[in-house]
Structures are given as C-alpha cells and as structure tokens.
Design a protein around this motif. Structure first.
Motif, mmCIF file in Angstrom:
data_model
loop_
_atom_site.group_PDB
_atom_site.id
_atom_site.type_symbol
_atom_site.label_atom_id
_atom_site.label_comp_id
_atom_site.label_asym_id
_atom_site.label_seq_id
_atom_site.Cartn_x
_atom_site.Cartn_y
_atom_site.Cartn_z
ATOM 1 N N ASP A 205 -34.797 23.372 30.430
ATOM 2 C CA ASP A 205 -34.419 24.372 31.441
ATOM 3 C C ASP A 205 -33.525 23.777 32.524
ATOM 4 O O ASP A 205 -33.625 24.117 33.710
ATOM 5 N N ILE A 206 -32.627 22.882 32.122
ATOM 6 C CA ILE A 206 -31.656 22.294 33.043
ATOM 7 C C ILE A 206 -30.289 22.873 32.737
ATOM 8 O O ILE A 206 -29.848 22.885 31.581
ATOM 9 N N ASP A 207 -29.620 23.391 33.755
ATOM 10 C CA ASP A 207 -28.302 23.983 33.560
ATOM 11 C C ASP A 207 -27.284 22.924 33.129
ATOM 12 O O ASP A 207 -27.324 21.779 33.595
ATOM 13 N N VAL A 208 -26.388 23.322 32.251
ATOM 14 C CA VAL A 208 -25.305 22.441 31.820
ATOM 15 C C VAL A 208 -24.135 22.632 32.778
ATOM 16 O O VAL A 208 -23.551 23.715 32.844
ATOM 17 N N GLU A 209 -23.810 21.599 33.537
ATOM 18 C CA GLU A 209 -22.728 21.677 34.518
ATOM 19 C C GLU A 209 -21.454 21.064 33.935
ATOM 20 O O GLU A 209 -21.463 19.914 33.484
ATOM 21 N N SER A 210 -20.371 21.820 33.957
ATOM 22 C CA SER A 210 -19.115 21.327 33.386
ATOM 23 C C SER A 210 -18.622 20.078 34.099
ATOM 24 O O SER A 210 -17.971 19.222 33.487
ATOM 25 N N VAL A 211 -18.945 19.944 35.383
ATOM 26 C CA VAL A 211 -18.502 18.785 36.143
ATOM 27 C C VAL A 211 -19.172 17.502 35.661
ATOM 28 O O VAL A 211 -18.686 16.389 35.914
ATOM 29 N N LEU A 212 -20.278 17.654 34.948
ATOM 30 C CA LEU A 212 -21.000 16.486 34.438
ATOM 31 C C LEU A 212 -20.615 16.153 33.001
ATOM 32 O O LEU A 212 -21.288 15.365 32.327
ATOM 33 N N ILE A 213 -19.532 16.755 32.512
ATOM 34 C CA ILE A 213 -19.030 16.459 31.167
ATOM 35 C C ILE A 213 -17.573 16.029 31.287
ATOM 36 O O ILE A 213 -16.739 16.768 31.799
ATOM 37 N N GLN A 214 -17.295 14.810 30.848
ATOM 38 C CA GLN A 214 -15.927 14.293 30.867
ATOM 39 C C GLN A 214 -15.553 13.816 29.470
ATOM 40 O O GLN A 214 -16.354 13.203 28.769
ATOM 41 N N GLU A 215 -14.325 14.094 29.064
ATOM 42 C CA GLU A 215 -13.871 13.734 27.719
ATOM 43 C C GLU A 215 -13.187 12.370 27.716
ATOM 44 O O GLU A 215 -12.225 12.143 28.445
ATOM 45 N N GLY A 216 -13.711 11.463 26.891
ATOM 46 C CA GLY A 216 -13.092 10.163 26.706
ATOM 47 C C GLY A 216 -12.396 10.079 25.363
ATOM 48 O O GLY A 216 -12.258 11.077 24.657
ATOM 49 N N ASP A 217 -11.984 8.863 24.998
ATOM 50 C CA ASP A 217 -11.297 8.696 23.715
ATOM 51 C C ASP A 217 -11.887 7.549 22.898
ATOM 52 O O ASP A 217 -11.221 6.952 22.053
ATOM 53 N N HIS A 218 -13.156 7.233 23.177
ATOM 54 C CA HIS A 218 -13.908 6.188 22.472
ATOM 55 C C HIS A 218 -13.518 4.769 22.886
ATOM 56 O O HIS A 218 -14.014 3.806 22.298
ATOM 57 N N THR A 219 -12.670 4.628 23.891
ATOM 58 C CA THR A 219 -12.287 3.289 24.333
ATOM 59 C C THR A 219 -13.072 2.871 25.573
ATOM 60 O O THR A 219 -13.564 3.708 26.343
ATOM 61 N N TYR A 220 -13.177 1.562 25.761
ATOM 62 C CA TYR A 220 -13.817 0.981 26.944
ATOM 63 C C TYR A 220 -13.155 1.515 28.215
ATOM 64 O O TYR A 220 -13.834 1.880 29.179
ATOM 65 N N GLU A 221 -11.834 1.589 28.200
ATOM 66 C CA GLU A 221 -11.088 2.034 29.387
ATOM 67 C C GLU A 221 -11.418 3.466 29.762
ATOM 68 O O GLU A 221 -11.548 3.792 30.953
ATOM 69 N N SER A 222 -11.564 4.345 28.764
ATOM 70 C CA SER A 222 -11.870 5.737 29.083
ATOM 71 C C SER A 222 -13.278 5.867 29.648
ATOM 72 O O SER A 222 -13.531 6.698 30.524
ATOM 73 N N GLY A 223 -14.208 5.039 29.171
ATOM 74 C CA GLY A 223 -15.553 5.050 29.744
ATOM 75 C C GLY A 223 -15.519 4.653 31.204
ATOM 76 O O GLY A 223 -16.189 5.258 32.053
ATOM 77 N N TYR A 224 -14.722 3.630 31.516
ATOM 78 C CA TYR A 224 -14.575 3.162 32.905
ATOM 79 C C TYR A 224 -13.960 4.265 33.785
ATOM 80 O O TYR A 224 -14.484 4.580 34.871
ATOM 81 N N ASN A 225 -12.885 4.871 33.304
ATOM 82 C CA ASN A 225 -12.181 5.889 34.095
ATOM 83 C C ASN A 225 -13.003 7.146 34.304
ATOM 84 O O ASN A 225 -13.036 7.709 35.407
ATOM 85 N N GLN A 226 -13.691 7.593 33.252
ATOM 86 C CA GLN A 226 -14.472 8.830 33.392
ATOM 87 C C GLN A 226 -15.712 8.601 34.249
ATOM 88 O O GLN A 226 -16.143 9.499 34.972
ATOM 89 N N MET A 227 -16.267 7.397 34.218
ATOM 90 C CA MET A 227 -17.398 7.090 35.092
ATOM 91 C C MET A 227 -16.965 7.119 36.548
ATOM 92 O O MET A 227 -17.725 7.567 37.430
ATOM 93 N N ASN A 228 -15.762 6.664 36.829
ATOM 94 C CA ASN A 228 -15.255 6.730 38.199
ATOM 95 C C ASN A 228 -15.190 8.166 38.704
ATOM 96 O O ASN A 228 -15.412 8.427 39.894
ATOM 97 N N LYS A 229 -14.884 9.104 37.817
ATOM 98 C CA LYS A 229 -14.867 10.520 38.211
ATOM 99 C C LYS A 229 -16.274 10.994 38.587
ATOM 100 O O LYS A 229 -16.456 11.735 39.557
ATOM 101 N N PHE A 230 -17.276 10.562 37.822
ATOM 102 C CA PHE A 230 -18.653 10.928 38.152
ATOM 103 C C PHE A 230 -19.061 10.353 39.509
ATOM 104 O O PHE A 230 -19.731 11.014 40.307
ATOM 105 N N LEU A 231 -18.655 9.116 39.759
ATOM 106 C CA LEU A 231 -19.060 8.446 40.999
ATOM 107 C C LEU A 231 -18.344 9.007 42.215
ATOM 108 O O LEU A 231 -18.763 8.765 43.360
ATOM 109 N N ALA A 232 -17.279 9.785 42.003
ATOM 110 C CA ALA A 232 -16.563 10.420 43.110
ATOM 111 C C ALA A 232 -17.185 11.757 43.508
ATOM 112 O O ALA A 232 -16.806 12.340 44.530
ATOM 113 N N LEU A 233 -18.155 12.246 42.721
ATOM 114 C CA LEU A 233 -18.811 13.517 43.041
ATOM 115 C C LEU A 233 -19.705 13.378 44.261
ATOM 116 O O LEU A 233 -20.240 12.305 44.545
ATOM 117 N N ASP A 234 -19.883 14.485 44.982
ATOM 118 C CA ASP A 234 -20.808 14.475 46.122
ATOM 119 C C ASP A 234 -22.231 14.186 45.649
ATOM 120 O O ASP A 234 -22.991 13.476 46.310
#
Length: 334
Positions: A205-234
C-alpha cells in the motif's frame, strides 16, 4: 551491395524462398522462381560464395550477438555457451552490436547466408516479430530476455518476481521510501524489473512516485548520475533498488560523495551478482542470476535445433536467489 533480404522484398517472397531458389530451385513453383530470378538480375545480387559452400557443409561455428560487451553480465553467459560449444566441437564467434540495429541486421545476414550454423541473442532491441520470423527458418535462441508471445526458444529468469523479491526485502527491513534506477526501458527485461518494483510497493500500500524512478543505461556512470538526482530531492529515498550491479555501485559512489553512508543513511540493492559485487565496499546485496547455467542451457537448445531434433520445451525459466550482504544493512535472510 544487394543482399538476400533486398531480393526477397523486391520479389515479395521470404528470404527462405530466395534461398531455396538458389539452392534447390526444383522445390519452388516456376512462377515464384521466375520472380526471384528476375529480382536477382535486377539487383545484380551476388550470392555469398561461402554460403553456397556451406549449404551442404556445417560451419561448426555459432554466433553470439550481444548489445554491449562492456556489460559485466555477458562474459559469464558466454563462458557457459563456450563450454558446451567446445564439448560439441563448435567454435563461438562474438558479435557486438554496440546497441546499433544496423549492426544487428548485419549479423543476422551472416546467419541467413549460412556463414554460421546458429545464433544466440543475449537480449535484444529487435522487434519480437523479427526474432520470431528468424527462428522459424534458422536455429536461434534468445537468452536473458523473455518476450511475451515470442515463439523462439528462450532461456531467461523471471525478472518481475526477482525484482519484486529485492524490493520486498527492503520493505520488510523497514524502508518505506524506495527509489529505483531502471535499465533502458526499450528492453523487455528492464520493463519487467520496473514492474516487479511497482508490484512490491503496491503490495505494501505504498504509492509509486514517478520522481523515485530514474532510467539508467546499465553503466556505472548512469547509476552515479541518477543517484545524484535522488539526492537532490527535498525528501530523499532511504533505499535504492538498481536494476543491475554496475548501476548499484555507481549509486553507492554518489552516496559516499555526498558524505553519506551505505547502508546507514541509504541502503542499496543491485541485480545480477557479478563477481565484483562480493568484494565491493560495502559488499552488495543483489539478485543472483545463474549466468553460466543460462549460457549452457542456451547452447544446448541451439545444438538441438542445428541437429534437427524437436524441442519438447521452448521456454526455460531459471531460478534466481536474493544474496544478502552489507549494502542493505541486514545480514540475515528475511
């Protein structure tokens, strides 16, 4: 330079029909045979000399087509393929498409020209109808991906339930705000892993928030970049599920770069259980795929097709396992 596919299109027949006209013309109706021969003349098509020879002789070679050899999953699968192939007296050629459809089509043409005896696709961006049509006429196995409705022999895992297990584990140890870094969503297995993530959240019963889903490309770099987007959230996530281990490791690097700790501040779970995941710091909790076994099973299925043996079972789904290590902060199986 024209190829067999061009001839088939102009004559409005299948490539298999063109092949029969070239190899066994007496098996093709005269009207159809004339159309094909006219197309060949018009396009100045030159049948591959090697293919003409191999129509009576096995090449004892198979082709493994991968979207990117840089993906850490594929070497273990190729090792399994190579093991079975060598035991059967076959050589393995590797075709790296660099995720470019045109390169994939060029490798398919090698199969059609009989420069190889069969092909294993390790995931694909090709339309399922193209794969189905190919598998109707040639020995082909799709490994790693599972595509609904595909008639070609397939060796895969249940990506939906495996991803659901990974997220379920994070929820059971107390995390309520779980983010996901997906793989490329034009690949079926990436969409399936996202589906498993959604199912786990909705099951609690937890809502799926689009802001908590980021698309990567299976590379280490995309994991790093998309995590930075999560860490920029309030309101940042307290846990991350990454759709492969390389992206999970990139995410951990980003978390540490922000002065945060894994798993104390953010827990991380990956997918694949590549060899480096056990010695990474912290050791990565992940879903283990039976990669070598998937490769072996794929080659076994391909050999049966090459030998003309009937396949009693076309869809093979292998088991996965949740391997719990330090990155999620919980070292016991729930």
């Amino acid at each position: 330079m024209a190829n067999m596919t061009d001839v088939a299109k102009l004559a409005n027949v299948s490539t298999a029909t063109v092949s029969r006209v070239l190899q066994n013309p007496e098996t093709v109706k005269e009207k159809t045979r004339v159309k094909v021969l006219q197309a060949i003349e018009e396009l100045n098509y030159q049948p591959n000399v090697l293919a003409r020879y191999f129509r009576r002789t096995e090449t004892k070679t198979i082709l493994v087509m991968v979207p990117s050899i840089m993906n850490n999953v594929f070497p273990q699968m190729i090792a399994g393929i190579d093991l079975v192939a060598n035991q059967a007296g076959y050589k393995v050629l590797l075709g790296n498409t660099y995720q470019e459809p045109e390169k994939a089509y060029s490798y398919i043409e090698e199969l059609k020209q009989k420069q190889v005896d069969g092909m294993i696709l390790l995931t694909t961006r090709l339309d399922y109808q193209i794969i189905s049509d190919l598998a109707d006429d040639y020995p082909v196995v799709l490994a790693s991906d599972y595509i609904e409705g595909l008639t070609a022999p397939t060796v895969a895992i249940d990506n939906i339930s495996s991803a659901r297990d990974a997220v379920e584990h994070l929820l059971q140890i107390g995390h309520q705000r779980v983010g996901m870094i997906t793989g490329p969503l034009d690949i079926p297995l990436s969409r399936d892993r996202l589906k498993g993530y959604r199912q786990a959240l909705l099951g609690h019963d937890i809502d799926v928030e689009s802001v908590l889903i980021q698309e990567g490309d299976h590379t280490y770099e995309s994991g790093y970049n998309q995590m930075n987007k999560f860490l920029a959230l309030d309101k940042t996530p307290t846990a991350i599920f990454a759709a492969n281990d390389s992206m999970a490791m990139g995410a951990i690097k980003a978390i540490k770069a922000h002065g945060l700790r894994v798993p104390e501040d953010v827990a991380v779970v990956g997918f694949d259980n590549i060899q480096f995941s056990a010695i990474f710091e912290p050791a990565l909790t992940t879903i283990a795929q039976p990669l070598v076994e998937m490769g072996k099973r794929s080659m076994e299925l391909l050999l049966k097709q090459i030998k003309g043996e009937p396949l009693t079972k076309k869809q093979h789904v292998l088991d996965t396992k949740l391997v719990i290590r330090e990155s999620c902060g919980y070292n016991k199986q729930v």
